[in-house]
Design a protein around this motif. Structure first.
Motif, PDB file in Angstrom:
ATOM      1  N   GLY A 171      81.986  50.979  47.280  1.00  0.00           N
ATOM      2  CA  GLY A 171      83.324  51.135  47.868  1.00  0.00           C
ATOM      3  C   GLY A 171      84.404  50.665  46.916  1.00  0.00           C
ATOM      4  N   ASP A 196      86.733  52.441  67.572  1.00  0.00           N
ATOM      5  CA  ASP A 196      86.150  52.144  66.264  1.00  0.00           C
ATOM      6  C   ASP A 196      84.766  52.808  66.279  1.00  0.00           C
ATOM      7  OD1 ASP A 196      85.905  49.279  64.186  1.00  0.00           O
ATOM      8  OD2 ASP A 196      84.428  50.878  64.333  1.00  0.00           O
ATOM      9  N   ILE A 244      93.305  48.125  62.741  1.00  0.00           N
ATOM     10  CA  ILE A 244      93.146  49.129  61.677  1.00  0.00           C
ATOM     11  C   ILE A 244      94.365  50.050  61.632  1.00  0.00           C
ATOM     12  CG2 ILE A 244      91.791  51.172  60.994  1.00  0.00           C
ATOM     13  CD1 ILE A 244      89.328  49.693  62.220  1.00  0.00           C
ATOM     14  N   THR A 254      94.465  50.835  57.718  1.00  0.00           N
ATOM     15  CA  THR A 254      94.022  49.931  56.655  1.00  0.00           C
ATOM     16  C   THR A 254      92.524  49.659  56.819  1.00  0.00           C
ATOM     17  OG1 THR A 254      94.579  47.875  55.520  1.00  0.00           O
ATOM     18  CG2 THR A 254      94.609  47.782  57.896  1.00  0.00           C
ATOM     19  N   PRO A 255      91.755  49.742  55.719  1.00  0.00           N
ATOM     20  CA  PRO A 255      90.310  49.562  55.852  1.00  0.00           C
ATOM     21  C   PRO A 255      89.929  48.106  56.126  1.00  0.00           C
ATOM     22  CG  PRO A 255      90.875  49.925  53.544  1.00  0.00           C
ATOM     23  CD  PRO A 255      92.146  50.044  54.325  1.00  0.00           C
ATOM     24  N   THR A 256      88.923  47.910  56.975  1.00  0.00           N
ATOM     25  CA  THR A 256      88.444  46.548  57.255  1.00  0.00           C
ATOM     26  C   THR A 256      87.751  45.999  56.016  1.00  0.00           C
ATOM     27  OG1 THR A 256      86.438  47.521  58.141  1.00  0.00           O
ATOM     28  CG2 THR A 256      88.143  46.905  59.730  1.00  0.00           C
ATOM     29  N   TYR A 257      86.824  46.773  55.469  1.00  0.00           N
ATOM     30  CA  TYR A 257      86.135  46.424  54.220  1.00  0.00           C
ATOM     31  C   TYR A 257      86.356  47.566  53.239  1.00  0.00           C
ATOM     32  CZ  TYR A 257      83.845  42.291  55.976  1.00  0.00           C
ATOM     33  OH  TYR A 257      83.619  41.037  56.455  1.00  0.00           O
ATOM     34  N   THR A 258      86.341  47.246  51.952  1.00  0.00           N
ATOM     35  CA  THR A 258      86.597  48.257  50.928  1.00  0.00           C
ATOM     36  C   THR A 258      85.698  49.478  51.114  1.00  0.00           C
ATOM     37  OG1 THR A 258      86.929  46.384  49.493  1.00  0.00           O
ATOM     38  CG2 THR A 258      86.972  48.514  48.457  1.00  0.00           C
ATOM     39  N   CYS A 269      84.133  50.415  53.901  1.00  0.00           N
ATOM     40  CA  CYS A 269      83.889  50.766  55.305  1.00  0.00           C
ATOM     41  C   CYS A 269      83.663  52.272  55.429  1.00  0.00           C
ATOM     42  CB  CYS A 269      85.052  50.346  56.195  1.00  0.00           C
ATOM     43  SG  CYS A 269      84.734  50.773  57.918  1.00  0.00           S
ATOM     44  N   MET A 328      85.992  54.909  57.730  1.00  0.00           N
ATOM     45  CA  MET A 328      87.387  55.298  57.499  1.00  0.00           C
ATOM     46  C   MET A 328      87.612  56.816  57.563  1.00  0.00           C
ATOM     47  SD  MET A 328      88.984  52.544  57.471  1.00  0.00           S
ATOM     48  CE  MET A 328      90.653  52.890  56.972  1.00  0.00           C
ATOM     49  N   THR A 357      96.005  55.735  53.727  1.00  0.00           N
ATOM     50  CA  THR A 357      95.309  54.448  53.655  1.00  0.00           C
ATOM     51  C   THR A 357      96.241  53.434  53.016  1.00  0.00           C
ATOM     52  OG1 THR A 357      93.244  55.613  53.374  1.00  0.00           O
ATOM     53  CG2 THR A 357      93.221  53.282  52.856  1.00  0.00           C
ATOM     54  N   TRP A 394      93.608  43.836  55.439  1.00  0.00           N
ATOM     55  CA  TRP A 394      93.162  43.626  56.818  1.00  0.00           C
ATOM     56  C   TRP A 394      92.486  42.265  56.948  1.00  0.00           C
ATOM     57  CZ3 TRP A 394      88.348  42.888  59.129  1.00  0.00           C
ATOM     58  CH2 TRP A 394      88.311  43.052  60.521  1.00  0.00           C
TER      59      TRP A 394
END
Lengths: 254, 158
Positions: free
Chosen positions: A52, B15, B28, B44-48, B50, B53, B76, B82
């Motif tokens: 990611g 989600d 998000i 906005t992504p929770t984790y890079t 994720c 998305m 995005t 986040w």
């Protein structure tokens, strides 16, 4: 932005992106092969975080080329001399202790690097780093836990961890090299001083080692070359596998 | 359609990985901008990494288009990053009743990354332990309750 600065930023972004991509590829090799189910899930999660990260960084790097390149184009259409990841990232996975030592060294560096990049004058890079630093710190705590478990575990796990630390030490100093492009980015407040990171990195690793009874190895020969795109023989083999589909069927998509 | 009506409409989108909470409750969904028949949505992504998305973006587009918008653009947004601090109290309660322990404390502390005292979402006991720092999705860790012996997911502070 001058041409020279743009090129320096491009190289730096490729270095960050390639480190994430190649680590992600190596970590994903553990999927279905880890010593236990929970760790299999953990290593696959680590791989996913890295891939990611690579996607965002290579996408940004792609925008610094005259003709915009996508993250996929950069990942699948470059050969090894155009890659700038650290040599450590591309080394074969090895045994579990080797992977943990690799993770410990690389995630400690990434934790410090992304922490510093939160203050970068490049707003896109600083926004991304705010997220990446939390992930890198979590990866480091995972590696540090395992380093202790293996170090204080059986005689065999201890010895394997010691071997891994010694084998990998010769690939650590390369992280902190200051090339011309690093100097230029430092002058513009885009990237941090790598020498400063080195001191904090040694402290961070030293603290983990102290709790496990390991010591920081003596500095001997250090492998270098990735800043110039010079790699070990392992990267070519990794790329063969990773790029096979896109090379054989260009532009294939879902 | 009014701005608040659009936000309420988007509140219906779950989600994809934790369907009991909406993308709005999770924090998000950041911002909506309307221009005639066009709508800009910022997430906005929770984790890079994720993986949800792409699905969230296509859900937003499909829902807004079915409610009369001619064009929809989903952007995005990386900054501010986040944080689990943005999850509403309602969302935390919903996670708990779904069997997921919500984040145990504020994320903006250096110790936030370590799992601290987490209560079992099934029996409420604080006698719990970590099985794995990583779980079924990037945002969760796997824990076990030592009282009722049930394993459960823990939503990590982030």
């Amino acid at each position: 932005m001058t041409m020279e600065l743009k090129e320096a930023l491009q190289k730096f972004l490729l270095r960050l992106g390639d480190n994430a991509l190649i680590q992600g590829q190596r970590l994903s090799e553990w999927c279905s092969r880890a010593p236990m189910l929970e760790e299999d899930i953990a290593l696959s999660n680590l791989a996913l975080d890295h891939i990611g990260r690579a996607q965002v960084l290579l996408d940004y790097a792609g925008h610094t080329f005259g003709e915009i390149k996508t993250a996929d184009e950069l990942a699948f259409r470059r050969s090894e001399r155009e890659y700038y990841n650290f040599l450590m990232a591309e080394l074969p996975t090895g045994n579990f202790a080797f992977t943990i030592a690799k993770q410990l060294f690389l995630s400690a560096y990434e934790d410090l690097l992304y922490e510093a990049l939160c203050e970068s004058t490049d707003t896109h890079l600083s926004a991304f780093s705010l997220k990446a630093v939390k992930e890198a710190r979590y990866h480091f705590s995972h590696a540090a836990d395992w380093c202790m478990r293996l170090g204080l575990g059986t005689a065999e796990s201890h010895d394997k961890m010691v071997d891994a630390i010694h084998d990998l030490w010769a690939y650590t100093h390369e992280f902190f090299e200051m090339s011309d492009c690093d100097l230029l980015l430092l002058q513009h407040g885009i990237a941090p001083d790598q020498e400063k990171l080195k001191k904090n990195w040694l402290d961070k690793i030293g603290k983990v080692f102290m709790r496990t009874g390991f010591s920081i190895p003596q500095d001997t020969y250090q492998h270098r070359g990735s800043r110039q795109g010079i790699h070990t023989e392992h990267l070519g083999h990794l790329l063969c596998e990773m790029q096979y589909l896109q090379r054989s069927y260009p532009d294939a998509s879902w | 359609m009014e701005h608040t009506a659009v936000l309420e409409l988007l509140d219906q989108i779950p989600d994809p990985e934790i369907p009991v909470v909406s993308i709005r409750e999770m924090g998000i969904l950041r911002k909506v901008e309307l221009k005639n028949n066009h709508c800009d949505v910022y997430i906005t992504p929770t984790y890079t990494a994720c993986p949800a998305m792409a699905m969230i973006a296509s859900d937003i587009e499909a829902l807004l288009k079915s409610h009369g918008f001619k064009s929809v653009a989903v952007h995005t947004q990386l900054s501010p990053a986040w944080s689990t601090d943005w999850m509403s109290e309602g969302a935390r309660q919903k996670l708990r009743s779904f069997g997921i322990a919500p984040p145990a404390h504020q994320a903006c502390n250096s110790w936030a990354l370590e799992v601290m005292q987490v209560n079992c979402p099934n029996c409420g006991s604080n006698n719990t332990s970590v099985i794995s720092k990583f779980g079924s999705t990037a945002c969760k860790a796997l824990m076990r309750c030592e009282e009722c012996l049930e394993p459960f997911d823990y939503f990590k502070c982030h």
